[in-house]
Write an enzyme that holds these catalytic residues in place. Structure first.
Site, PDB file in Angstrom:
ATOM      1  N   GLY A 287       1.020  -1.059   0.214  1.00  0.00           N
ATOM      2  CA  GLY A 287       0.266   0.276   0.285  1.00  0.00           C
ATOM      3  C   GLY A 287       0.853   1.452  -0.025  1.00  0.00           C
ATOM      4  N   SER A 288       0.566   1.906   1.370  1.00  0.00           N
ATOM      5  CA  SER A 288       1.456   3.539   0.094  1.00  0.00           C
ATOM      6  C   SER A 288       2.105   3.371   1.321  1.00  0.00           C
ATOM      7  CB  SER A 288      -0.012   5.107   0.756  1.00  0.00           C
ATOM      8  OG  SER A 288      -0.207   5.133   2.293  1.00  0.00           O
TER       9      SER A 288
ATOM     10  N   GLU B  80       4.103  10.652  -5.937  1.00  0.00           N
ATOM     11  CA  GLU B  80       4.148   9.390  -6.258  1.00  0.00           C
ATOM     12  C   GLU B  80       2.829  10.083  -7.305  1.00  0.00           C
ATOM     13  OE1 GLU B  80       2.091   5.854  -4.199  1.00  0.00           O
ATOM     14  OE2 GLU B  80       2.805   4.486  -5.717  1.00  0.00           O
TER      15      GLU B  80
ATOM     16  N   GLU C 166       5.361  -3.499   0.860  1.00  0.00           N
ATOM     17  CA  GLU C 166       5.591  -2.764  -0.517  1.00  0.00           C
ATOM     18  C   GLU C 166       4.890  -2.345  -1.317  1.00  0.00           C
ATOM     19  OE1 GLU C 166       6.793  -4.951  -3.133  1.00  0.00           O
ATOM     20  OE2 GLU C 166       7.906  -6.424  -1.919  1.00  0.00           O
ATOM     21  N   LEU C 167       5.620  -0.236  -0.778  1.00  0.00           N
ATOM     22  CA  LEU C 167       5.185   1.207  -0.807  1.00  0.00           C
ATOM     23  C   LEU C 167       5.025   1.720  -2.213  1.00  0.00           C
ATOM     24  CD1 LEU C 167       6.251   1.449   2.534  1.00  0.00           C
ATOM     25  CD2 LEU C 167       4.483   0.437   1.939  1.00  0.00           C
TER      26      LEU C 167
ATOM     27  N   CYS D  10       1.963   0.443  -8.742  1.00  0.00           N
ATOM     28  CA  CYS D  10       2.767   0.702  -7.920  1.00  0.00           C
ATOM     29  C   CYS D  10       4.680   1.540  -9.364  1.00  0.00           C
ATOM     30  CB  CYS D  10       3.509   0.795  -6.946  1.00  0.00           C
ATOM     31  SG  CYS D  10       3.872  -1.334  -7.223  1.00  0.00           S
TER      32      CYS D  10
HETATM   33  P1  NAD Z   1      -3.338   2.443   0.974  1.00  0.00           P
HETATM   34  O1  NAD Z   1      -2.138   2.271   2.157  1.00  0.00           O
HETATM   35  O2  NAD Z   1      -4.882   3.755   0.989  1.00  0.00           O
HETATM   36  O3  NAD Z   1      -4.492   1.159   1.828  1.00  0.00           O
HETATM   37  C1  NAD Z   1      -3.576  -0.028   2.009  1.00  0.00           C
HETATM   38  C2  NAD Z   1      -4.497  -0.900   2.850  1.00  0.00           C
HETATM   39  O4  NAD Z   1      -4.048  -0.556   3.952  1.00  0.00           O
HETATM   40  C3  NAD Z   1      -6.227  -1.328   2.658  1.00  0.00           C
HETATM   41  O5  NAD Z   1      -6.684  -2.403   2.255  1.00  0.00           O
HETATM   42  C4  NAD Z   1      -6.062   0.204   3.470  1.00  0.00           C
HETATM   43  O6  NAD Z   1      -7.490  -0.835   4.079  1.00  0.00           O
HETATM   44  C5  NAD Z   1      -4.506  -0.374   4.867  1.00  0.00           C
HETATM   45  N1  NAD Z   1      -4.442   0.335   5.879  1.00  0.00           N
HETATM   46  C6  NAD Z   1      -5.247   2.350   6.092  1.00  0.00           C
HETATM   47  N2  NAD Z   1      -5.659   2.026   6.481  1.00  0.00           N
HETATM   48  C7  NAD Z   1      -4.224   1.189   7.391  1.00  0.00           C
HETATM   49  C8  NAD Z   1      -3.847   1.406   8.992  1.00  0.00           C
HETATM   50  N3  NAD Z   1      -3.743   2.585   9.238  1.00  0.00           N
HETATM   51  N4  NAD Z   1      -3.589  -0.025   9.457  1.00  0.00           N
HETATM   52  C9  NAD Z   1      -3.650  -0.832   8.302  1.00  0.00           C
HETATM   53  N5  NAD Z   1      -3.971  -1.072   7.291  1.00  0.00           N
HETATM   54  C10 NAD Z   1      -4.330   0.414   7.409  1.00  0.00           C
HETATM   55  O7  NAD Z   1      -3.062   2.266  -0.117  1.00  0.00           O
HETATM   56  P2  NAD Z   1      -4.068   1.411  -1.983  1.00  0.00           P
HETATM   57  O8  NAD Z   1      -5.193   3.485  -2.129  1.00  0.00           O
HETATM   58  O9  NAD Z   1      -5.051   0.477  -1.376  1.00  0.00           O
HETATM   59  O10 NAD Z   1      -2.789   1.647  -2.560  1.00  0.00           O
HETATM   60  C11 NAD Z   1      -1.994   2.243  -3.446  1.00  0.00           C
HETATM   61  C12 NAD Z   1      -0.848   2.315  -2.773  1.00  0.00           C
HETATM   62  O11 NAD Z   1      -0.298   1.137  -2.866  1.00  0.00           O
HETATM   63  C13 NAD Z   1       0.513   3.336  -3.988  1.00  0.00           C
HETATM   64  O12 NAD Z   1       1.094   4.092  -2.927  1.00  0.00           O
HETATM   65  C14 NAD Z   1       0.674   2.494  -4.260  1.00  0.00           C
HETATM   66  O13 NAD Z   1       2.417   2.544  -5.355  1.00  0.00           O
HETATM   67  C15 NAD Z   1       0.660   1.359  -3.256  1.00  0.00           C
HETATM   68  N6  NAD Z   1       0.912   0.007  -4.061  1.00  0.00           N
HETATM   69  C16 NAD Z   1       2.666  -0.121  -3.937  1.00  0.00           C
HETATM   70  C17 NAD Z   1       3.149  -1.562  -4.432  1.00  0.00           C
HETATM   71  C18 NAD Z   1       4.495  -2.483  -4.801  1.00  0.00           C
HETATM   72  O14 NAD Z   1       3.771  -3.762  -4.815  1.00  0.00           O
HETATM   73  N7  NAD Z   1       5.047  -1.382  -4.308  1.00  0.00           N
HETATM   74  C19 NAD Z   1       2.030  -2.489  -5.226  1.00  0.00           C
HETATM   75  C20 NAD Z   1       0.619  -1.755  -5.219  1.00  0.00           C
HETATM   76  C21 NAD Z   1       0.488  -1.183  -4.684  1.00  0.00           C
END
Ligand code: NAD
Length: 499
Positions: A247-248, A395, A267-268, A301
Site C-alpha cells: 500500500g502507500s 507518487e 511493498e510501498l 506502483c
Molecule cells: P493504502 O495504503 O491506502 O491502503 C492499503 C491497505 O492498507 C488497504 O487494505 C487499507 O484498508 C489498509 N490500511 C489503511 N490504513 C491502515 C492502517 N492504519 N493500518 C493498517 N492498514 C491500513 O493504499 P491504496 O490506496 O489501497 O493503494 C495504493 C498504494 O499502494 C500506492 O501508494 C501504491 O504505490 C502502493 N502499491 C505498492 C505496490 C508495491 O508492490 N510496492 C503494489 C501496489 C500498490
C-alpha cells in the site's frame, strides 16, 4: 454486465443474494454488529455488492481462528499442502472469467486488463505451492570452528512463522492478494487477510477457491472493512508473527511504527523513473512508455511516471509518444475496445487532475490529455517538468507521464535517483556500458533495460529500496520471508579418532 456479474458471483459463492459475508474460522459470517459496506462501481456508481464492515471483535476472532488454524496447517505435510493449493489453483483457473468481471466491476479497470490479472491467479498459486514444499536447511561445518570437533552435528531447519497478517491495496485486487496468501499458505502459515476497502469482492472470490479446495478451517481468514479502524488491532496483536503489507508509504510507515517485534514486508509507493538515453531506439521507448505510464490508469506502483529524456532527442521522443498515447481508448470498463478504465474513485480523479493543473501553472506544458469525466482521466503527457516539482517527486498514481530532460547519461542517473523512492526503473539505451552503469548505480529494487518497469513475471523477486519498502515478494522470496530458520546442534561424546 452487472446482471451477469451478480449471477457469476452467486454461482461462485453458491448464494442467492447480493450481500457477501467474510471468512472467519471456515464460516462465511457477517460483522458482529451486522454493519455492511456497499461496494459500488467507480465508473457507474452502480451497486456491485455489500460486504461486512468488520469490528475489532471480528479481528480478534479471526486472529484466534488463525492461531488455532496454524496448529493444524503447520502439522500438515508439504505434499498435502501442495495438493490443496494445486486444487485451489485449478479452481482459480476455472473461475478466472468470473473473477475478472468482479475485478472490473469493483475496481473500474477495463475488462481486458482484469482478465489478464485474473488469468495469472492459478500460476501464482502453483508456483507458491512448489516453493512452499522446498523448505530446505543447511548442514553446518562446525568442525571448522576452533575448539569444535566431529562429536557434534549442526544444521538448520526452516519452518513457517505462524499467523501472517496480509493487508492489500485496491489496484491489483487479485494479484496482490495472491502474492501474499499463496506463499504464506504454501509455507504452512495461517493468514488473516484484510483486502482494500474498495475491492473486497475479488478477495472473497479468491478465498472461496481455497475453501472449496479443502483448506482446513481457520487457516485462511478474510476480514473486510476499514483499514484505519482495523489496522491497529491487526498489526499490533502479539499472536501475529508476520505482516505482509502492500500500500502507500504513509500507511506503511504507520504500520512499521506500531507493529512491534514482528517480521515485516512492506511493498510501498514510488515515482518510477525511465531514462531514454541519446542512443536509445526512440520508437521502441515510446511504444513501451505508452503502455508503462497508462496501464491500469497509471495506478500501479511500478508505473512509468518520470521520463528522463536526453535533451538531444527530446522533441523526437515526444513526437513519437504523443500519437500512441492519444490512441489509448479510455472509458467504460465493460465496453468493447476500452483499453484503460477509470480511477478507483472520483476523488482520486480530482486529485490527479489537480496535480496536472498544478504542474502546468508552475511552468510545465500539457501536450495531450488530462481532461476529467467522472472518475476517468484522459491519458496525459506533461513536458518541461521540473525534476524537483511535486509532479516528479510525489507518487502520481494516475494516467500521465512527466517528462524532464537530462544533459548526459550520468545526469539522467542522478535525476532517476533524486526521489525518496526506489521500486522500479526503466532504461532505454543501445550502449552496453550505459546499461551496466545503470544496473549498478540506479537505486531501485527492479531495473529493466530496454523496457519500462511496468513488467512483472510472478516468480521474480519484486520489492523496493528506500521509501518504496522492505523485503521482496515473488513466491520464492515470499516463502523465505514467511519462514524462519532454527539452528540445531546435537552434542555427542568425543571418540578416539585414531581407532
Ligand atoms: P493504502 O495504503 O491506502 O491502503 C492499503 C491497505 O492498507 C488497504 O487494505 C487499507 O484498508 C489498509 N490500511 C489503511 N490504513 C491502515 C492502517 N492504519 N493500518 C493498517 N492498514 C491500513 O493504499 P491504496 O490506496 O489501497 O493503494 C495504493 C498504494 O499502494 C500506492 O501508494 C501504491 O504505490 C502502493 N502499491 C505498492 C505496490 C508495491 O508492490 N510496492 C503494489 C501496489 C500498490
Amino acid at each position: 454486465c452487472f446482471h451477469n456479474l451478480e449471477r457469476s458471483i452467486f454461482c461462485t459463492q453458491g448464494k442467492t443474494m447480493t450481500s457477501h459475508n467474510m471468512l472467519i474460522n471456515g464460516s462465511w459470517v457477517p460483522a458482529s454488529d451486522s454493519a455492511v459496506d456497499e461496494i459500488r462501481s467507480p465508473y457507474s456508481s452502480e451497486l456491485v455488492g455489500t460486504v461486512p464492515r468488520a469490528t475489532l471483535a471480528d479481528v480478534n476472532t479471526a486472529i484466534t481462528a488463525a492461531h488455532e488454524g496454524f496448529r493444524v496447517w503447520s502439522r500438515t505435510p508439504a505434499h498435502q499442502r501442495v495438493a490443496i493449493l494445486n486444487a485451489a489453483a485449478a479452481l482459480a483457473d476455472q473461475r478466472a472469467p468470473e473473477i475478472a468481471r468482479i475485478i472490473a466491476a469493483e475496481n473500474g479497470k477495463s475488462l481486458i486488463e482484469a482478465q489478464g490479472e485474473a488469468g495469472r491467479s492459478g500460476d501464482i498459486i502453483r508456483l507458491s505451492a512448489f516453493e512452499g514444499s522446498q523448505l530446505y536447511g543447511d548442514t553446518l561445518p562446525l568442525d571448522a570452528n576452533r575448539g569444535t570437533g566431529f562429536d557434534k552435528i549442526g544444521f538448520t531447519i526452516r519452518q513457517p512463522v505462524g499467523v501472517v497478517v496480509a493487508i492489500s491495496p485496491f489496484n491489483y485486487p487479485a494479484l496482490l492478494v495472491l502474492h501474499k496468501i499463496a506463499p504464506a499458505l504454501a509455507a504452512g502459515n495461517s493468514v488473516v487477510l484484510k483486502p482494500a476497502r474498495a475491492t473486497p469482492l475479488t478477495a472473497l472470490a479468491i478465498a472461496q477457491c481455497f475453501v472449496d479446495a479443502g483448506l482446513p478451517e481457520g487457516v485462511l481468514n478474510v476480514v473486510t472493512g476499514q483499514g484505519g479502524v482495523l489496522g491497529g488491532a491487526l498489526v499490533s496483536d502479539s499472536r501475529v508473527r508476520k505482516i505482509s503489507f502492500t500500500g502507500s508509504t504513509a500507511v506503511g510507515e504507520h504500520i512499521a511504527a506500531s507493529a512491534g517485534i514482528k517480521k515485516l514486508s512492506l511493498e510501498l509507493g514510488a515515482s518510477g523513473p525511465v531514462i531514454v538515453a541519446a542512443d536509445a531506439d526512440i520508437e521502441a521507448a515510446a511504444t513501451s512508455i505508452a503502455l508503462g505510464g497508462y496501464i491500469n490508469a497509471g495506478q500501479v506502483c511500478i508505473s512509468a511516471q518520470r521520463i528522463i529524456v536526453d535533451e538531444s532527442i527530446h522533441d523526437d521522443f515526444v513526437a513519437a509518444l504523443t500519437p500512441k498515447v492519444e490512441a489509448i481508448r479510455v472509458g467504460d470498463p465493460f465496453a468493447d475496445g476500452t483499453m484503460v478504465g477509470c480511477l478507483i474513485n472520483r476523488g482520486e480523479a480530482d486529485r490527479v487532475r489537480q496535480a496536472l493543473e498544478g504542474a502546468v501553472s508552475s511552468g510545465a506544458r500539457l501536450v495531450t490529455g488530462g481532461e476529467q469525466s467522472g472518475a476517468v482521466i484522459a491519458p496525459a503527457i506533461v513536458t518541461n517538468v521540473d525534476p524537483q516539482s511535486s509532479l516528479a517527486q510525489d507518487e502520481l498514481f494516475g494516467p500521465a507521464v512527466a517528462i524532464s530532460t537530462s544533459e548526459n547519461f550520468g545526469h539522467a542517473i542522478h535525476l532517476a535517483n533524486s526521489t525518496a523512492y526506489g521500486l522500479g526503473a526503466g532504461v532505454f539505451t543501445n550502449n552496453t556500458g550505459n546499461s551496466i552503469r545503470a544496473m549498478r548505480e540506479i537505486e531501485s529494487g527492479v531495473i529493466h533495460i530496454n523496457w519500462t518497469q511496468l513488467w512483472r513475471a510472478d516468480l521474480m523477486p519484486y520489492g523496493g529500496l528506500k521509501s518504496s519498502g522492505i523485503g521482496k515478494e515473488g513466491p520464492r522470496s515470499a516463502v523465505e520471508e514467511m519462514t524462519e530458520i532454527k539452528t540445531i546442534i546435537m552434542h555427542g561424546t568425543p571418540w578416539e579418532t585414531t581407532s
